[in-house]
Design a protein around this motif. Structure first.
Motif, PDB file in Angstrom:
ATOM      1  N   VAL A  48      49.884  -8.012 -38.834  1.00  0.00           N
ATOM      2  CA  VAL A  48      49.389  -9.393 -38.900  1.00  0.00           C
ATOM      3  C   VAL A  48      48.172  -9.537 -37.968  1.00  0.00           C
ATOM      4  CG1 VAL A  48      49.974 -11.796 -38.305  1.00  0.00           C
ATOM      5  CG2 VAL A  48      51.620 -10.383 -39.559  1.00  0.00           C
ATOM      6  N   ILE A  49      48.271  -8.950 -36.789  1.00  0.00           N
ATOM      7  CA  ILE A  49      47.163  -9.046 -35.835  1.00  0.00           C
ATOM      8  C   ILE A  49      45.935  -8.292 -36.368  1.00  0.00           C
ATOM      9  CG2 ILE A  49      46.416  -8.329 -33.513  1.00  0.00           C
ATOM     10  CD1 ILE A  49      49.315  -8.994 -32.589  1.00  0.00           C
ATOM     11  N   ASP A  50      46.153  -7.091 -36.887  1.00  0.00           N
ATOM     12  CA  ASP A  50      45.029  -6.318 -37.439  1.00  0.00           C
ATOM     13  C   ASP A  50      44.332  -7.093 -38.562  1.00  0.00           C
ATOM     14  OD1 ASP A  50      45.670  -4.288 -35.727  1.00  0.00           O
ATOM     15  OD2 ASP A  50      46.629  -3.013 -37.217  1.00  0.00           O
ATOM     16  N   GLU A  51      45.144  -7.736 -39.389  1.00  0.00           N
ATOM     17  CA  GLU A  51      44.570  -8.446 -40.537  1.00  0.00           C
ATOM     18  C   GLU A  51      43.809  -9.706 -40.094  1.00  0.00           C
ATOM     19  OE1 GLU A  51      43.710  -7.908 -43.377  1.00  0.00           O
ATOM     20  OE2 GLU A  51      44.155  -9.466 -44.838  1.00  0.00           O
ATOM     21  N   ALA A  52      44.317 -10.379 -39.059  1.00  0.00           N
ATOM     22  CA  ALA A  52      43.589 -11.558 -38.553  1.00  0.00           C
ATOM     23  C   ALA A  52      42.248 -11.113 -37.965  1.00  0.00           C
ATOM     24  CB  ALA A  52      44.435 -12.284 -37.504  1.00  0.00           C
ATOM     25  N   LEU A  53      42.260  -9.965 -37.258  1.00  0.00           N
ATOM     26  CA  LEU A  53      41.004  -9.466 -36.678  1.00  0.00           C
ATOM     27  C   LEU A  53      40.055  -8.950 -37.761  1.00  0.00           C
ATOM     28  CD1 LEU A  53      42.363  -7.568 -33.525  1.00  0.00           C
ATOM     29  CD2 LEU A  53      41.070  -9.701 -33.533  1.00  0.00           C
ATOM     30  N   ARG A  54      40.604  -8.614 -38.924  1.00  0.00           N
ATOM     31  CA  ARG A  54      39.733  -8.213 -40.042  1.00  0.00           C
ATOM     32  C   ARG A  54      38.993  -9.446 -40.576  1.00  0.00           C
ATOM     33  NH1 ARG A  54      39.329  -8.427 -45.535  1.00  0.00           N
ATOM     34  NH2 ARG A  54      41.310  -9.538 -45.704  1.00  0.00           N
ATOM     35  N   TYR A  63      32.166  -8.736 -39.503  1.00  0.00           N
ATOM     36  CA  TYR A  63      32.615  -9.768 -40.446  1.00  0.00           C
ATOM     37  C   TYR A  63      32.254  -9.367 -41.883  1.00  0.00           C
ATOM     38  CZ  TYR A  63      33.018 -14.330 -42.734  1.00  0.00           C
ATOM     39  OH  TYR A  63      33.359 -15.346 -43.586  1.00  0.00           O
ATOM     40  N   LEU A  64      31.037  -8.887 -42.088  1.00  0.00           N
ATOM     41  CA  LEU A  64      30.618  -8.492 -43.445  1.00  0.00           C
ATOM     42  C   LEU A  64      31.310  -7.201 -43.867  1.00  0.00           C
ATOM     43  CD1 LEU A  64      26.741  -9.140 -43.354  1.00  0.00           C
ATOM     44  CD2 LEU A  64      28.562 -10.689 -44.095  1.00  0.00           C
ATOM     45  N   VAL A  65      31.350  -6.232 -42.947  1.00  0.00           N
ATOM     46  CA  VAL A  65      31.956  -4.934 -43.282  1.00  0.00           C
ATOM     47  C   VAL A  65      33.427  -5.130 -43.670  1.00  0.00           C
ATOM     48  CG1 VAL A  65      32.455  -2.618 -42.414  1.00  0.00           C
ATOM     49  CG2 VAL A  65      30.386  -3.791 -41.673  1.00  0.00           C
ATOM     50  N   HIS A  66      34.102  -6.020 -42.947  1.00  0.00           N
ATOM     51  CA  HIS A  66      35.526  -6.265 -43.205  1.00  0.00           C
ATOM     52  C   HIS A  66      35.767  -6.978 -44.532  1.00  0.00           C
ATOM     53  CE1 HIS A  66      36.624  -6.124 -38.606  1.00  0.00           C
ATOM     54  NE2 HIS A  66      36.137  -4.986 -39.084  1.00  0.00           N
ATOM     55  N   ARG A  67      34.689  -7.426 -45.162  1.00  0.00           N
ATOM     56  CA  ARG A  67      34.833  -8.087 -46.467  1.00  0.00           C
ATOM     57  C   ARG A  67      34.046  -7.322 -47.530  1.00  0.00           C
ATOM     58  NH1 ARG A  67      36.042 -14.152 -45.486  1.00  0.00           N
ATOM     59  NH2 ARG A  67      36.864 -14.107 -43.371  1.00  0.00           N
ATOM     60  N   ASN A  68      33.701  -6.088 -47.197  1.00  0.00           N
ATOM     61  CA  ASN A  68      32.968  -5.258 -48.156  1.00  0.00           C
ATOM     62  C   ASN A  68      33.878  -4.942 -49.341  1.00  0.00           C
ATOM     63  OD1 ASN A  68      31.828  -3.118 -49.587  1.00  0.00           O
ATOM     64  ND2 ASN A  68      30.887  -2.215 -47.762  1.00  0.00           N
ATOM     65  N   PRO A  69      33.545  -5.429 -50.551  1.00  0.00           N
ATOM     66  CA  PRO A  69      34.463  -5.256 -51.691  1.00  0.00           C
ATOM     67  C   PRO A  69      34.625  -3.794 -52.113  1.00  0.00           C
ATOM     68  CG  PRO A  69      32.412  -6.318 -52.382  1.00  0.00           C
ATOM     69  CD  PRO A  69      32.336  -6.178 -50.891  1.00  0.00           C
ATOM     70  N   ARG A  70      33.726  -2.905 -51.646  1.00  0.00           N
ATOM     71  CA  ARG A  70      33.905  -1.483 -51.965  1.00  0.00           C
ATOM     72  C   ARG A  70      35.019  -0.861 -51.115  1.00  0.00           C
ATOM     73  NH1 ARG A  70      30.426   2.236 -51.132  1.00  0.00           N
ATOM     74  NH2 ARG A  70      29.084   1.183 -49.631  1.00  0.00           N
ATOM     75  N   TRP A 101      37.596  -3.038 -49.541  1.00  0.00           N
ATOM     76  CA  TRP A 101      38.762  -3.908 -49.447  1.00  0.00           C
ATOM     77  C   TRP A 101      38.987  -4.614 -50.778  1.00  0.00           C
ATOM     78  CZ3 TRP A 101      41.115  -3.479 -44.747  1.00  0.00           C
ATOM     79  CH2 TRP A 101      40.334  -3.012 -43.690  1.00  0.00           C
ATOM     80  N   GLU A 102      40.203  -4.495 -51.309  1.00  0.00           N
ATOM     81  CA  GLU A 102      40.532  -5.266 -52.516  1.00  0.00           C
ATOM     82  C   GLU A 102      40.768  -6.715 -52.126  1.00  0.00           C
ATOM     83  OE1 GLU A 102      43.840  -3.954 -55.010  1.00  0.00           O
ATOM     84  OE2 GLU A 102      43.034  -1.913 -54.756  1.00  0.00           O
ATOM     85  N   ARG A 103      40.372  -7.634 -52.978  1.00  0.00           N
ATOM     86  CA  ARG A 103      40.523  -9.070 -52.714  1.00  0.00           C
ATOM     87  C   ARG A 103      40.233  -9.370 -51.232  1.00  0.00           C
ATOM     88  NH1 ARG A 103      45.459  -9.152 -52.503  1.00  0.00           N
ATOM     89  NH2 ARG A 103      45.846  -7.012 -53.075  1.00  0.00           N
ATOM     90  N   PRO A 104      39.013  -9.078 -50.785  1.00  0.00           N
ATOM     91  CA  PRO A 104      38.742  -9.130 -49.341  1.00  0.00           C
ATOM     92  C   PRO A 104      38.973 -10.487 -48.688  1.00  0.00           C
ATOM     93  CG  PRO A 104      36.722  -8.692 -50.598  1.00  0.00           C
ATOM     94  CD  PRO A 104      37.850  -8.630 -51.563  1.00  0.00           C
ATOM     95  N   GLU A 105      38.878 -11.566 -49.472  1.00  0.00           N
ATOM     96  CA  GLU A 105      39.014 -12.887 -48.842  1.00  0.00           C
ATOM     97  C   GLU A 105      40.465 -13.240 -48.546  1.00  0.00           C
ATOM     98  OE1 GLU A 105      36.191 -14.547 -48.089  1.00  0.00           O
ATOM     99  OE2 GLU A 105      35.050 -12.945 -49.067  1.00  0.00           O
ATOM    100  N   GLN A 106      41.380 -12.471 -49.104  1.00  0.00           N
ATOM    101  CA  GLN A 106      42.798 -12.834 -48.989  1.00  0.00           C
ATOM    102  C   GLN A 106      43.423 -12.314 -47.691  1.00  0.00           C
ATOM    103  OE1 GLN A 106      44.487 -12.413 -52.858  1.00  0.00           O
ATOM    104  NE2 GLN A 106      46.544 -12.213 -51.987  1.00  0.00           N
ATOM    105  N   PHE A 107      44.263 -13.133 -47.077  1.00  0.00           N
ATOM    106  CA  PHE A 107      44.988 -12.735 -45.857  1.00  0.00           C
ATOM    107  C   PHE A 107      46.226 -11.951 -46.277  1.00  0.00           C
ATOM    108  CE2 PHE A 107      48.089 -14.172 -42.415  1.00  0.00           C
ATOM    109  CZ  PHE A 107      47.577 -13.351 -41.430  1.00  0.00           C
ATOM    110  N   ARG A 120      41.875   4.570 -46.125  1.00  0.00           N
ATOM    111  CA  ARG A 120      40.608   3.843 -46.011  1.00  0.00           C
ATOM    112  C   ARG A 120      39.635   4.558 -45.082  1.00  0.00           C
ATOM    113  NH1 ARG A 120      43.127  -1.028 -45.749  1.00  0.00           N
ATOM    114  NH2 ARG A 120      43.418  -0.744 -43.532  1.00  0.00           N
ATOM    115  N   ASN A 121      38.358   4.350 -45.326  1.00  0.00           N
ATOM    116  CA  ASN A 121      37.350   4.877 -44.408  1.00  0.00           C
ATOM    117  C   ASN A 121      37.523   4.179 -43.052  1.00  0.00           C
ATOM    118  OD1 ASN A 121      34.869   5.271 -42.955  1.00  0.00           O
ATOM    119  ND2 ASN A 121      33.943   5.918 -44.890  1.00  0.00           N
ATOM    120  N   ARG A 122      37.617   4.968 -41.998  1.00  0.00           N
ATOM    121  CA  ARG A 122      37.854   4.407 -40.664  1.00  0.00           C
ATOM    122  C   ARG A 122      36.752   3.413 -40.257  1.00  0.00           C
ATOM    123  NH1 ARG A 122      37.037   2.455 -36.758  1.00  0.00           N
ATOM    124  NH2 ARG A 122      37.572   2.764 -34.611  1.00  0.00           N
ATOM    125  N   PHE A 123      35.560   3.612 -40.806  1.00  0.00           N
ATOM    126  CA  PHE A 123      34.419   2.779 -40.413  1.00  0.00           C
ATOM    127  C   PHE A 123      34.289   1.501 -41.249  1.00  0.00           C
ATOM    128  CE2 PHE A 123      33.899   6.790 -38.502  1.00  0.00           C
ATOM    129  CZ  PHE A 123      33.432   6.482 -37.238  1.00  0.00           C
TER     130      PHE A 123
END
Ligand code: HEM
Length: 435
Positions: free
Chosen positions: A300-306, A340-347, A349-355, A368-371
């Protein structure tokens, strides 16, 4: 005939706009708009600096800037925003000074030392939760943003000074650091007030040196650290700069992270239910060690920080020519990475806007790519306080979620404010419902 790759003679696409990223309140929104239009590499021009800025969101190019070719990049213009506060502390310094200081500080932040901070983290949480309990009993709401900010400040101050925080407070007639939690502006007036704190900190260091009291706090560890080449301790000026750096870097980032996390949980009852189930399955009052091992809490914490990385903008500047993603990067180019942008990169992350904390299950992380995930950046300049922050966040969320279900009061519209950190523009007013 040798043919030149077309990309190598090109520059990244861009809007042709003049844009000093970070100078305007709408910087992040604008960056996100350009990202949607131009993708993983785009270019804007910063007229005041007279340089081009490349904004990169491709994990492999990011790996090159932060790790494989990191020596070719200095910290860049973003750091000017905090230089006036932090002097020459490790957030700001470069080269040999940075290397020496980082080496001396690193051991204090090792995961195995986190146990030293448990008691102080627990005490600060107990005080906060008692306050929330009293408010809940009266049917009142809490200002979560303010409360969490005060708590994370208290935690980092206690970690640094332990009981000497009272000594400092007595010396200047009250806790001199509350200015950090009470004032949100980070302007020159604030910087002057903050830098004035260097004096009482310097006095405390002198006093400790004369009396050599037994302490196991961060200040003691920093004072005992010795450079492995010269065998010398840090000079007082460096000690003061590092202490100031740890206060600023350690307090606001963690507070922003927790603030967003509670906001997200209040809007996702199913995630909250699973978190409660994990906590409730523990017998009796869990120990900090048990809390640190809870998998769903960590996810949950990792995802909030994403979704809302407090460090939303990482700036670097190329020292010599380089090449990223097939584009030449001339010396002097500013290279910006926005987690912020990288964490929502659709390449990536699937459905990047979703928590969705399940994206941080072990198996998914390995694939996943570590970067693609950079809340604490990566490479030699990664956040020194990562283990500290995660320890603090986990203990706080567990203790609070065991006692309360926190719900956003009323229909507040919550907007982002991307300044030094990514914060909520409005304070979160929440109702602590006892469980
Ligand atoms: C959720 C909480 C935190 C987040 C998201 C965070 C994020 C970051 C990021 C993104 C950087 C890199 C900045 C850059 O390269 O431009 C950084 C560096 C740093 N952070 Fe953190 N941080 C957090 C908590 C902490 C804590 C608790 C401390 C200390 C107690 C701390 C101390 C530092 C320091 C000293 C640096 C500079 C390291 C260097 O350049 O060698 N941070 N942090």
């Amino acid at each position: 005939m040798i043919s030149q790759s077309p990309a190598l003679s090109a520059v990244p696409p861009g809007p042709g706009d003049q844009f000093e990223i970070g100078d305007t309140d709408d910087s992040l929104e604008r960056m996100a708009r350009y990202y949607a239009e131009y993708g993983d590499f785009y270019r804007v021009h910063a007229p005041r600096r007279g340089t081009d800025t490349y904004v990169i969101s491709d994990p492999e190019a990011i790996r090159r800037v932060l790790v494989t070719n990191h020596r070719n990049y200095t910290k860049g213009v973003g750091i000017n925003r905090v230089k006036v506060l932090l002097g020459n502390g490790i957030m700001v310094s470069e080269g040999e000074l940075w290397h020496r200081q980082r080496r001396m500080m690193q051991p204090s932040f090792h995961r195995r030392h986190m146990v030293n901070f448990f008691a102080n983290i627990e005490n600060c949480n107990r005080a906060l939760l008692a306050e929330w309990q009293a408010r809940a009993a009266r049917g009142e709401t809490v200002n979560l943003t303010e409360d969490v900010s005060r708590m994370t400040l208290d935690i980092v101050l206690r970690a640094l000074f332990s009981d000497d925080l009272e000594v400092l407070a007595n010396r200047v007639g009250g806790n001199p650091f509350t200015v950090l939690a009470d004032e949100s502006a980070r302007d020159l007036r604030f910087a002057a007030r903050f830098r004035a704190l260097a004096h009482p900190i310097g006095e405390l260091i002198k006093q400790r040196r004369e009396r050599a009291p037994l302490r196991r706090d961060l200040l003691a560890m920093l004072m005992q650290a010795r450079d492995k080449n010269s065998g010398l301790p840090m000079p007082d000026k460096s000690l003061i700069d590092e202490v100031m750096t740890l206060i600023v870097a350690g307090h606001e980032t963690t507070a922003s992270g927790l603030n967003w996390l509670w906001y997200l949980l209040s809007g996702h009852p199913e995630v909250t239910r699973r978190l409660h189930a994990e906590l409730d399955a523990l017998e009796g009052e869990p120990t900090p060690q048990q809390i640190l091992e809870l998998p769903y809490l960590g996810q949950v914490i990792d995802e909030a920080l994403r979704l809302y990385p407090p460090g939303w903008l990482i700036t670097r500047r190329a020292i010599a020519d380089d090449e990223l993603g097939g584009y030449p990067v001339p010396a002097g180019t500013d290279v910006f990475i926005s987690p912020y942008l990288v964490h929502r990169n659709p390449r990536c992350w699937e459905r990047p806007e979703q928590f969705d904390p399940d994206r941080f299950r072990d198996a998914a992380v390995k694939e996943r790519n570590r970067f693609a995930y950079l809340p604490f950046v990566a490479g030699p300049r990664h956040c020194i306080g990562e283990a500290f922050a995660l320890t603090e966040m986990r203990i706080h969320v567990a203790r609070a979620a065991l006692r309360f279900d926190l719900q956003l009061a009323g229909d507040q519209a919550i907007e982002m404010e991307a300044r030094v950190n990514l914060r909520t523009r409005q304070p979160l007013i929440m109702r602590p419902l006892p469980r």
